[in-house]
Design an enzyme around this catalytic site. Structure first.
Site: not given
Ligand code: ZN
Ligand code: ZN
Ligand code: ZN
Ligand code: ZN
Lengths: 481, 481
Positions: B107, B174
């Site tokens: 992501d 993340e």
């Molecule tokens: Zn990263």
């Molecule tokens: Zn990042």
């Protein structure tokens, strides 16, 4: 205080008789959502101005003028947005009579049922059990504005002559900064307002809920910002924490030196400018109907800084105060954000009282802030500046208009009003006083708990009706003064 | 550092040969706007996961699993929003070989041309003159993720066996808090990840722009809030200024006692917990390629608190720091608002280092804040609490994986890498270390100026291609260790 009573009973009776019509007039006014702060409702503000013109015309006012104020300055969505007009009118032009200018505003604060109102805000609801009128604008300021019209109607129906010449000045932008009004007063000072002897404003409130007041003073307000500039952009505290001089650290240090938790301003030189408290003034506070409990109820907490009514009131309106309002540019959301803000702007204001000179105050503030910042030896830069200021106002509560208003209050309410000041400012008061060179009287109609800018704004029916009597009686006593 | 070189030239040549294909692979990945923080783009995040599955399948990965993590917890607009899956896969399962788990995320941060990008953020643009690839995700973290796939492709085309078993673990959340990942690692520790000997993460950056680094330490972060409660609702400073204890006054006083403008934390007991600086560690700082000028350039100002590279780096990653982030509940807009906020919440965080114990730190912070508030004798109430914490992480830079990565770096870049730590935290590092009980290596691909979360995010082509060589070489040296 004893005084020669005027034979005003017929007027008061007529006003009682007309109560249903007066409520109905207020109902029609409240039904127009004249929210000056909402551009999409601007046509409604204009409609409210036209409503007043119709009423003034029907009552026999002359020389009615719709003064246009031009285009509203940015920020606005519609670049051609026109300011609502100021409505002027006269009732009587006799050179033998004194001329009283009455000011009021016909715009209101925003309101929506969803905000938590118990009733529709733009429908006047008469709670018969409590004898209270609920609705946006009921007390701020449509009730008082219509009060003057009601007084004329009562005189007309009695076939009485008005004892003074009345000039009305009703604006439609008060809740949005009174844009254009100062310039209008300036322009009309020697024109439409040329013969004015006195200005009366009914746009504030009793101190509490049971005793009428006349207001003879207001604090001023100087609003400042401290700008601390550091890195070129917001930084991540993981990467930069501990290695860069953080603007927030400097700003918080400087802001922490301005005022103590007991409310005492820490900037040197200010307290020396405060007018000394005379024994005569000191004694005034004993009479005033107010209590620390009432204060706590209004604040919703028990965090008052003072234990006696007298101290509390003095600090409310005759001593300066300093409030830290907030910080622009720092993280202000919920939760956690690991940002080092690059540029932060601290906001604070000082409420001013006699004899604090605004320019001198600015100097003391700037010196203090700069000296405290210098102590930090920070590589960041600091700038401190005034955002806006407005002077305090104090009148003589023993002059003709206050004396007249006191007599009328005693006639109507059977009690000597409290002479109070207010902690906040009503800038227009000073504008009228300075530009017309006449005395100003603040003659409130509503109570301290009316909730002028809140949900469930209300006006008690006794305040509305007795308020009309007081306005009318005041004109008679003032005419004889 | 001398070492026995492995014959990796054919691998490096093959990677050079495949450069156009590798860039094209990254181009296809960047074209998918897999922004995890934008609910409306969730299907694109899922599509990016499917892209990886397709690639892994084509390269010969086995046991490919799409691990669903369930519904995203509030706050979300769509209550049924599904978290993007974690993609797992294996390349090789030989019991004779060591097993390396590589973690990355597919992501990306949000991006829009209007934010100031010079090119379309979701179109990979190859600036031929500078030999730089621009695009959202190029360096964070699609480049490094594809780096591992590129290494497999090169081995396949050479007909080489991979010297280790590789396990990939690619997540899609993340940039939005890695929701669900900790639980997945926990669940799979004895399952999918059972045989893992080592974890390698390529999701950070070189310290500067010219010298490769290996990262062996991260600071932790304890984030706190101080809540000061006063009146029942926000009050007007005109009416209440000077009479009520203002929560802002108290909060600013307390916040001003936490850290000095020179960056020194003022809370007693913290500096005693910091691990002493040994001569050996002290000497490490002399070698590192960095300068105060480079720091100033990154910060966009000359407001560094330190004058030498050594001091600067120590304060960046081996000493704690305290940042004041902002205040919730106070006025934070532009202009002037005369509000006394009723409840204000000050936010600050402390970056932690060995051997600061998180629970002990909380205690010291709470004691300090409460003691400073008590000094004010304010009638307001104060509460101080931890919002979240994450421990620091330090590894042994002389263990097998760091040594292997150092050799590969020397083969590829012809220079011994700097061994660095970082000021920020990468919580997943500690999760893998603790839950799998193995060493973790941080092996960055991009440069310090890549602008991971900014506009014009980029990855230099030499970093991408030499990065692939380094990842591949590392697996070979680690296999022999
Ligand atoms: Zn990263
Ligand atoms: Zn990042
Ligand atoms: Zn008003
Ligand atoms: Zn108002």
């Amino acid at each position: 205080m004893s005084y020669e009573k005027l034979p005003l009973e017929p007027l008061f009776q007529k006003i009682d008789e007309l109560k249903p019509q007066f409520i109905e007039r207020l109902e029609r006014a409240v039904a127009i959502p004249s929210v000056s702060g909402d551009e999409t409702l601007r046509p409604q503000v204009v409609k409210m101005g036209e409503f007043l013109i119709t009423e003034l015309t029907a009552l026999g006012f002359t020389d009615i003028q719709r003064k246009e104020l031009g285009t509203q300055p940015p920020p606005v969505a519609d670049a051609n947005l026109q300011l609502p007009p100021v409505i002027l009118g006269r009732f009587g032009t006799s050179p033998e009579k004194k001329t009283v200018l009455v000011y009021g505003h016909y715009d209101v604060q925003p309101a929506a049922k969803e905000d938590g109102w118990a009733t529709e805000p733009f429908t006047l609801v008469h709670d018969q059990a409590k004898d209270i009128l609920y609705g946006r604008g009921s007390t701020d300021d449509k009730g008082p504005v219509l009060g003057w019209l009601n007084v004329i109607q009562a005189h007309n129906e009695l076939g009485w002559e008005l004892p003074v010449n009345l000039v009305v000045c009703f604006e439609g932008m008060e809740e949005s900064g009174s844009l254009g009004l100062d310039e209008l007063i300036e322009r009309e000072a020697k024109e439409y307002f040329a013969k004015v002897d006195q200005v009366t404003i009914s746009d504030n409130y009793w101190l509490g809920t049971s005793k009428p007041v006349l207001t003879y003073g207001l604090r001023g307000c100087n609003y400042y910002q401290i700008i601390v500039n550091g890195p070129g952009a917001d930084l991540h505290s993981g990467v930069f924490g501990g290695t860069i001089a953080e603007p927030m650290t400097d700003l918080i240090k400087v802001m922490s030196t301005l005022v103590n938790s007991d409310g005492l301003i820490q900037i040197e030189g200010i307290k020396e400018m405060i007018a000394p408290l005379t024994d005569k003034e000191n004694a005034l506070y004993d009479e005033i109907d107010f209590s620390v409990d009432e204060f706590n109820a209004a604040a919703g907490s028990e965090t008052c800084l003072h234990t006696t009514k007298q101290d509390l009131l003095k600090h409310r309106w005759r001593f300066p105060s300093l409030s830290l309002h907030g910080i622009e540019g720092a993280f202000s959301g919920t939760g956690a954000k690991t940002v080092i803000p690059a540029k932060v702007i601290g906001k604070f204001s000082i409420r001013t009282v006699p004899n604090i000179e605004s320019a001198k105050l600015d100097q003391l503030v700037f010196q203090h802030v700069e000296a405290e910042f210098a102590k930090l030896k920070s590589p960041n830069t600091l700038k401190v500046e005034l955002i806006h200021d407005g002077n305090y106002w104090v009148s003589n509560p023993f002059n003709d208009s206050f004396t007249a208003a006191s007599k009328a209050t005693q006639d109507v309410w059977g009690i000597v009003p409290d002479f109070t000041r207010e902690g906040g400012s009503i800038p227009i008061t000073l504008s009228f006083e300075q530009k017309l060179g006449v005395d100003v009287l603040l003659l409130p109609m509503g109570r301290g708990d009316d909730g002028a800018h809140s949900i469930n704004e209300k006006l008690d029916v006794p305040n509305y009706i007795n308020g009309c009597k007081t306005l009318g009686g005041y004109l008679h006593y003032y005419a004889k003064a």
